[in-house]
Write a protein that holds these residues in place. Structure first.
Motif, PDB file in Angstrom:
ATOM      1  N   ALA A 310       0.825  -1.206   0.000  1.00 58.12           N
ATOM      2  CA  ALA A 310       0.000   0.000   0.000  1.00 58.12           C
ATOM      3  C   ALA A 310       0.861   1.259   0.000  1.00 58.12           C
ATOM      4  O   ALA A 310       0.524   2.260  -0.656  1.00 58.12           O
ATOM      5  N   TRP A 311       1.965   1.248   0.718  1.00 56.18           N
ATOM      6  CA  TRP A 311       2.861   2.414   0.737  1.00 56.18           C
ATOM      7  C   TRP A 311       3.473   2.641  -0.648  1.00 56.18           C
ATOM      8  O   TRP A 311       3.558   3.770  -1.131  1.00 56.18           O
ATOM      9  N   LEU A 312       3.876   1.565  -1.302  1.00 55.47           N
ATOM     10  CA  LEU A 312       4.437   1.676  -2.651  1.00 55.47           C
ATOM     11  C   LEU A 312       3.398   2.224  -3.618  1.00 55.47           C
ATOM     12  O   LEU A 312       3.678   3.145  -4.407  1.00 55.47           O
ATOM     13  N   ALA A 313       2.187   1.665  -3.588  1.00 53.76           N
ATOM     14  CA  ALA A 313       1.142   2.109  -4.508  1.00 53.76           C
ATOM     15  C   ALA A 313       0.733   3.546  -4.248  1.00 53.76           C
ATOM     16  O   ALA A 313       0.551   4.333  -5.196  1.00 53.76           O
ATOM     17  N   ASP A 314       0.612   3.922  -2.991  1.00 53.57           N
ATOM     18  CA  ASP A 314       0.214   5.289  -2.659  1.00 53.57           C
ATOM     19  C   ASP A 314       1.271   6.290  -3.111  1.00 53.57           C
ATOM     20  O   ASP A 314       0.951   7.392  -3.567  1.00 53.57           O
ATOM     21  N   THR A 315       2.543   5.912  -2.995  1.00 50.84           N
ATOM     22  CA  THR A 315       3.624   6.791  -3.444  1.00 50.84           C
ATOM     23  C   THR A 315       3.519   7.047  -4.936  1.00 50.84           C
ATOM     24  O   THR A 315       3.638   8.194  -5.402  1.00 50.84           O
ATOM     25  N   TYR A 316       3.278   5.999  -5.704  1.00 46.69           N
ATOM     26  CA  TYR A 316       3.201   6.164  -7.164  1.00 46.69           C
ATOM     27  C   TYR A 316       1.964   6.959  -7.564  1.00 46.69           C
ATOM     28  O   TYR A 316       2.058   7.956  -8.283  1.00 46.69           O
ATOM     29  N   PHE A 317       0.795   6.540  -7.102  1.00 43.70           N
ATOM     30  CA  PHE A 317      -0.443   7.163  -7.567  1.00 43.70           C
ATOM     31  C   PHE A 317      -0.601   8.597  -7.068  1.00 43.70           C
ATOM     32  O   PHE A 317      -1.156   9.445  -7.776  1.00 43.70           O
ATOM     33  N   SER A 318      -0.127   8.874  -5.849  1.00 45.57           N
ATOM     34  CA  SER A 318      -0.266  10.244  -5.338  1.00 45.57           C
ATOM     35  C   SER A 318       0.586  11.229  -6.127  1.00 45.57           C
ATOM     36  O   SER A 318       0.240  12.406  -6.238  1.00 45.57           O
ATOM     37  N   ASN A 319       1.689  10.765  -6.705  1.00 46.24           N
ATOM     38  CA  ASN A 319       2.543  11.651  -7.501  1.00 46.24           C
ATOM     39  C   ASN A 319       2.037  11.830  -8.927  1.00 46.24           C
ATOM     40  O   ASN A 319       2.443  12.776  -9.611  1.00 46.24           O
ATOM     41  N   LEU A 321      -1.430  11.654  -9.774  1.00 44.04           N
ATOM     42  CA  LEU A 321      -2.889  11.681  -9.691  1.00 44.04           C
ATOM     43  C   LEU A 321      -3.503  12.476 -10.838  1.00 44.04           C
ATOM     44  O   LEU A 321      -4.498  12.051 -11.449  1.00 44.04           O
ATOM     45  N   THR A 322      -2.915  13.605 -11.171  1.00 41.34           N
ATOM     46  CA  THR A 322      -3.444  14.441 -12.255  1.00 41.34           C
ATOM     47  C   THR A 322      -3.403  13.704 -13.585  1.00 41.34           C
ATOM     48  O   THR A 322      -4.369  13.729 -14.365  1.00 41.34           O
ATOM     49  N   GLU A 323      -2.281  13.040 -13.832  1.00 46.37           N
ATOM     50  CA  GLU A 323      -2.143  12.289 -15.086  1.00 46.37           C
ATOM     51  C   GLU A 323      -3.142  11.129 -15.146  1.00 46.37           C
ATOM     52  O   GLU A 323      -3.709  10.840 -16.210  1.00 46.37           O
ATOM     53  N   MET A 324      -3.326  10.461 -14.010  1.00 43.15           N
ATOM     54  CA  MET A 324      -4.279   9.356 -13.958  1.00 43.15           C
ATOM     55  C   MET A 324      -5.696   9.849 -14.251  1.00 43.15           C
ATOM     56  O   MET A 324      -6.453   9.208 -14.988  1.00 43.15           O
ATOM     57  N   GLU A 325      -6.056  10.974 -13.680  1.00 45.04           N
ATOM     58  CA  GLU A 325      -7.384  11.527 -13.902  1.00 45.04           C
ATOM     59  C   GLU A 325      -7.591  11.880 -15.373  1.00 45.04           C
ATOM     60  O   GLU A 325      -8.653  11.650 -15.945  1.00 45.04           O
ATOM     61  N   PRO A 362      -8.513   4.832  -2.831  1.00 42.11           N
ATOM     62  CA  PRO A 362      -8.332   6.284  -2.916  1.00 42.11           C
ATOM     63  C   PRO A 362      -8.214   6.784  -4.353  1.00 42.11           C
ATOM     64  O   PRO A 362      -8.740   7.847  -4.699  1.00 42.11           O
ATOM     65  N   LEU A 363      -7.519   6.019  -5.205  1.00 42.08           N
ATOM     66  CA  LEU A 363      -7.413   6.396  -6.615  1.00 42.08           C
ATOM     67  C   LEU A 363      -8.785   6.384  -7.274  1.00 42.08           C
ATOM     68  O   LEU A 363      -9.118   7.296  -8.039  1.00 42.08           O
ATOM     69  N   ALA A 364      -9.593   5.376  -6.967  1.00 39.91           N
ATOM     70  CA  ALA A 364     -10.929   5.285  -7.565  1.00 39.91           C
ATOM     71  C   ALA A 364     -11.780   6.495  -7.184  1.00 39.91           C
ATOM     72  O   ALA A 364     -12.478   7.071  -8.033  1.00 39.91           O
ATOM     73  N   TYR A 365     -11.720   6.899  -5.917  1.00 40.39           N
ATOM     74  CA  TYR A 365     -12.479   8.082  -5.498  1.00 40.39           C
ATOM     75  C   TYR A 365     -11.946   9.347  -6.175  1.00 40.39           C
ATOM     76  O   TYR A 365     -12.712  10.228  -6.567  1.00 40.39           O
ATOM     77  N   SER A 366     -10.637   9.437  -6.314  1.00 40.58           N
ATOM     78  CA  SER A 366     -10.048  10.627  -6.938  1.00 40.58           C
ATOM     79  C   SER A 366     -10.432  10.738  -8.412  1.00 40.58           C
ATOM     80  O   SER A 366     -10.414  11.827  -8.985  1.00 40.58           O
TER      81      SER A 366
END
Length: 439
Positions: A310-319, A321-325, A362-366
């Motif tokens: 979870a720490w690894l995934a949160d680090t990647y997706f939080s950085n 997030l804009t691109e993912m959206e 968290p990514l799904a909600y974002s």
């Protein structure tokens, strides 16, 4: 961005090959590369979920040390032996509800040899009940009030504006998962050749050594004497579950400070730790025996796995997030249910439903997906049956002395694929329909 995603996936893939603690530890290597090599800002480790797992596993481990788990297994065995001709349906129901009660699927190892033994004596192909029973032992995680996946879903959802409670989640997940398991059991009822018509099985019986191995062994817990302390421990554990569900259903009764009520993650921790203490004092449970037991040990392994993943995934997706959206917004807006495919695929990689929820919700909600939709696809977080490397599946293969429960020559043609796909897909569809009606 793509290179760093490959590093994340590579760490998960390598960790899954080693299994156990390695999954979380090797995720740490990926985290180190992202932070020190690429300069990404580290995300937040899932401390709330980890604390809940520690509390719940400690309580369940203490109950096991008191002998309470033996009593639960013994009651399940009595039911199965009373109705041996219905074992293809009753076996998965037994493993499912054991997991629902205890919050981990690792409590069923004692029951699996009994399921196989009853099947053989009844002349039923053991693959039929064993395959779906192993699946059911993991499906129950999304239906347990103390499982990390359920608690994490509630905590993350509340933080993102979806005011759902633990009973609210169980109201959807339990009926949906039961529908999925019943469908999988029905599909397994006539699966494969009957033992008396299976040429491979009949060939084994021609060898006296093999025949003695298949029919000579027997597994049972009925000869165990259950002390009163063990039964008291089960009552304490069940009372603790009732208290948790009660406060989750009526949060207005919780103490509050500055108009903010006590959070449910804290309630679960307090109740579970207090229940563990009561079992030690009044049920003669030995803490050293609990630490050496499979429930506590598997739970601590899950802590490390979720911590790293979870720490690894949160680090990647939080950085990113804009691109993912930007990339996914149109897809999830048009087909919000498609996030279920993402949950399933991630679960195939990381072998933990709790870790999938903590890492991906968290990514799904974002991305703007509504809470009821995510609740509707909640059962899809179980996909690690797809590659048969999970301990419960491997153990089930070993427990089946007939050799009918198998991991196939081509890896994916194994005994758990069909019941797993049916159970997960039907449960997700039913849950999605239920949430559409209720919300």
């Amino acid at each position: 961005m793509i290179l760093q995603l490959l590093i994340v996936l590579g760490a998960l893939w390598v960790g899954s090959r080693y299994g156990s603690l390695a999954l979380g530890a090797i995720s740490g290597i990926g985290l180190a590369i992202l932070v020190f090599g690429f300069g990404l800002k580290p995300g937040s480790p899932p401390t709330d979920v980890i604390y809940i797992i520690i509390a719940a596993v400690t309580c369940a481990g203490i109950m096991q040390a008191s002998g309470g788990m033996d009593w639960l297994i013994q009651m399940a065995e009595k039911m199965l032996r009373k109705h041996p001709d219905r074992i293809t349906f009753l076996a998965p129901m037994s493993t499912f509800f054991l997991t629902v009660l205890v919050g981990t699927g690792h409590v069923v190892y004692t029951l699996m040899p009994i399921i196989c033994d009853i099947s053989l004596k009844q002349g039923i192909r053991p693959e039929r009940p064993c395959g779906v029973a192993s699946i059911a032992s993991q499906v129950g995680i999304t239906c347990s009030p103390i499982a990390a996946a359920v608690v994490a879903f509630v905590s993350i959802s509340n933080a993102n504006g979806f005011d759902v409670t633990i009973p609210g989640v169980l109201m959807i997940s339990i009926p949906a998962c039961l529908c999925g398991l019943l469908a999988a059991a029905a599909a397994s009822y006539h699966r494969g050749l009957d033992l008396d018509k299976d040429p491979e099985f009949q060939a084994k019986l021609q060898d006296p050594v093999q025949r003695d191995y298949i029919y000579g062994g027997g597994a049972t817990t009925l000869d165990k004497v259950i002390p009163p302390e063990a039964k008291r421990a089960v009552y304490v554990f069940l009372l603790a579950l009732c208290v948790i569900v009660f406060f989750a259903a009526v949060p207005s009764l919780l103490p509050s400070w500055d108009s903010k009520p006590l959070k449910m993650n804290i309630v679960i921790q307090i109740v579970m730790i207090a229940a563990a203490a009561l079992m030690i004092i009044f049920c003669k449970a030995q803490p050293k025996k609990a630490v050496a037991g499979p429930v506590w040990q598997s739970g601590m392994v899950a802590v490390v796995a979720i911590y790293g993943i979870a720490w690894l995934a949160d680090t990647y997706f939080s950085n990113y997030l804009t691109e993912m959206e930007t990339m996914l917004a149109d897809i999830v807006k048009e087909y919000p249910w498609s996030i279920a495919l993402v949950f399933f695929l991630v679960s195939v990689l990381i072998n933990s439903q709790g870790a999938v929820v903590v890492a991906m919700l968290p990514l799904a909600y974002s991305l703007g997906i509504d809470g009821p939709v995510l609740l509707g696809v909640f059962p899809s977080v179980y996909g690690y049956f797809f590659i048969p490397n999970y301990p419960s599946d491997i153990a089930t293969v070993n427990f089946d002395r007939s050799g009918t429960t198998v991991i196939g020559k081509y890896l994916l043609n194994h005994s758990f694929m069909m019941p797993g796909l049916i159970s997960t897909s039907i449960a997700t569809i039913v849950a999605y329909i239920l949430t559409s009606i209720i919300y």
